[in-house]
Design an enzyme around this catalytic site. Sequence first.
Site, mmCIF file in Angstrom:
data_model
loop_
_atom_site.group_PDB
_atom_site.id
_atom_site.type_symbol
_atom_site.label_atom_id
_atom_site.label_comp_id
_atom_site.label_asym_id
_atom_site.label_seq_id
_atom_site.Cartn_x
_atom_site.Cartn_y
_atom_site.Cartn_z
ATOM 1 N N ASP A 25 0.871 -1.167 0.000
ATOM 2 C CA ASP A 25 0.000 0.000 0.000
ATOM 3 C C ASP A 25 0.911 1.220 0.000
ATOM 4 O OD1 ASP A 25 -1.652 2.116 0.530
ATOM 5 O OD2 ASP A 25 -2.455 1.324 2.421
ATOM 6 N N LYS A 86 3.242 11.036 -3.601
ATOM 7 C CA LYS A 86 2.102 10.480 -4.334
ATOM 8 C C LYS A 86 1.255 11.579 -4.965
ATOM 9 C CE LYS A 86 -1.497 7.008 -3.572
ATOM 10 N NZ LYS A 86 -2.109 6.156 -2.533
ATOM 11 N N GLU A 185 -7.314 0.609 -4.561
ATOM 12 C CA GLU A 185 -7.349 0.505 -3.099
ATOM 13 C C GLU A 185 -8.692 0.004 -2.552
ATOM 14 O OE1 GLU A 185 -5.903 4.389 -2.051
ATOM 15 O OE2 GLU A 185 -3.912 3.919 -2.808
ATOM 16 N N ASP A 207 -13.756 4.934 1.166
ATOM 17 C CA ASP A 207 -12.326 5.084 1.461
ATOM 18 C C ASP A 207 -11.976 6.568 1.559
ATOM 19 O OD1 ASP A 207 -9.575 5.149 1.515
ATOM 20 O OD2 ASP A 207 -9.283 3.830 -0.212
#
Lengths: 624, 163
Positions: A25, A86, A185, A207
Amino acid sequence: MALLQIAEPGEATAPHQHKLAAGIDLGTTNSLVASVRSGEAATLPDEAGMHILPSVVRYTESGVVVGAMASEVAAEDPLNTIASAKRLIGRAVGDVKMLGEQLPYHFVDSESAVPRIKTVTGDVSAVEVSAEILKVLAGRATRTLGDELSGVVITVPAYFDDAQRQATKDAAKLAGLNVFRLLNEPTAAAVAYGLDHDADGIHAIYDLGGGTFDISILRLNQGVFEVMSTGGDSALGGDDFDRAVAQWAMDESGMAVDADRGVLRSLLGQARAAKEALAENEKVNMQLTLPDGTGWQAELTREIFHSLVDPLIRKTVTACRRALRDAGVAIEEVKDVVMVGGSTRMLRVREKVGEFFATEPLVNIDPDRVVAIGAAIQADVLAGNKTEGDMLLLDVNPLSLGIETMGGLVEKIIPRNTTIPVARAQEFTTYKDGQTAMAVHVLQGERELVADCRSLARFELRGFPPMVAGAARIRVTFSVDADGLLHVMAEETSTGKKASVEVKPSYGLTDNEIAGMLKSSIEHANEDMVSRLLAEQRVDASRVIEALTAALAADAEELLTVDERAIVDAALNNLQRVAEQSDDADSVKAEIAALEKACEFYVERRMNVGIRNAMAGHTVDEFE
Amino acid sequence: MLDTGSLSERYRELQKVVHPDRFASASEQEQRVALQQSIMVNEAFEVLRDPLKRAIYMLELKGVKMNQDTATTSDGVFLMQQMELREALAEVPQQSDPLAKLDELMTEISVLIKTQIAQLAIQLEESTPDQLNAASESVSKMQFLNKLHSEAEMVEADLEEMA
């Protein structure tokens, strides 16, 4: 050679070794690695027992530092300490300017389309920063598991576009990892829960991370996870909740918006602490020293907090509603809603989401770890360790893909939420007499105007014969593979003389640049690459030989003529000999390729038998 | 009769055989074959599960080529009904309870779509030249209705965004 391992029902495949695989992850704030050991998926700790690795990389004269040790000194050495890579990955220089103020790095003006950050050891891109994080996590897995990884699954937000996915895959390549698959994800979270609960039905995955929000609606049916729709907001997360609280404090205290950076940063920190404390307490105290030196304090009650954050939560609920509509699912059909991401620790979020879906949200698995755990389970399956082979993920492309047409409009070729892999073609024609070339502009997004969508690639199809306007047939084919990555092909089909061009959209880093980075990172590595490569090729060779031998024993008599069998056997013997005698990795590799080429027809024949067996007995005439 | 449950089940079974995930550690060539097969299975499922696409495909199999983009019909009564529905849709935001009104409208459109599907089933079953003509007319009408339904969905999204 997995294809050669299709087994008849009730017939065992050749026994094989358990292969090591890991799920990673790669988060904005934190990253984790997990693996399946003795049937149990768990995150792996570092030597100090920490599971979470802060996604922070510090470049120093004496080397690269990753994780907590880097983040602790972020304030002292901000220019060489890169966090939140990211948010930059797969982004162009122009996109980064939009993020602007929030990133305290020194960006380099360079030829490259990809933003590069200046550090003491040279310029780095987000791809290289991410590769450092991946290396640390992969190293942790190798150490814990005791051997090299055969491959990894890396998770990405469902809302990542093609450029961001491509860049993530490049980061893995740079880290020397074999990527089995990029996995969304929310889908990873569903896997972690689905296998735990073994619950067929429709599930919603909510999420909410630090900077992004994803919602996925998926159906689980006998081990098959079918994503029905996905949606979200790539710029909405827990950070916005902190900002709302900070804004409130500024309004209350009369502090100016252009106050000192340091004061603002400490205010944001307090806001975050207050948000977290309200999970336990009815109210918290906030104290500030204002720029003029006077003190300010106030009580933040849950009631006030709710009034601040409810508009944000409402935005996520609107996205949930849209995702349900895209999936063609009514709220009542949703069996449960899984909470993922640190921001779902907020009680108000759970309460509002539970209200909307009319069910108590599932929070059994640590929301920080659930994604890595799901990725580990998928990695284990892809490595071929689960012989029953029942689990399968069918994901969708999150954003529509299209090309530019006249007037700056976008014509969609693959709409969002189409199950991948997928290929779609559209025909276009010329608008001028004698036109012999056509420009193709590939875009991603939901809006109608080119200017509002993300540009993925531009290329030209040239050299088709001149014709009158409207006579040429230019067929543009989009295909999206199982990683969600796009390939585009254009060809002129009306004449025998074929002109065609194929492109893989690039976010700015060319394959050559990647190769260059890879080469320099290998040169820096101390291990003996030559012997390692040879060992890898030998393992590959024996795997191929073993699979082929088993396949031949099972059905060669049915599927192959004597002559065909002889060809396959000759190639098989060649590989066997070379793998044993040669100490050159490239020649072993070439022999493997030769064998695969020789078996091409056999592989396809076996695949067709597999399909026929699964398909017997239905026709299209069964209209309702 | 098409059993959608059994269609989905077949689809899942086929993907279990051909999906690229089954070949994650296989040779490049096998991965390529798997990718192509998996794309084909997805395409087939997409066409078969959607009544409109299925009808167009079945007409094509019987030699009737439909134009995907430009639907036309000369059925005056139908066109009149379309106009009325469009007007009603345009007026939705001004209604006292727009969402309830919209819901009513969308239900009405869905019923009309279902009627066309039922007719198509009979027309395709019989497959005489006359019936095939009627079927292509039904397909056109369904294209009108589907477009209207997706426009209604957009109105719904706008209303919800404002709420």
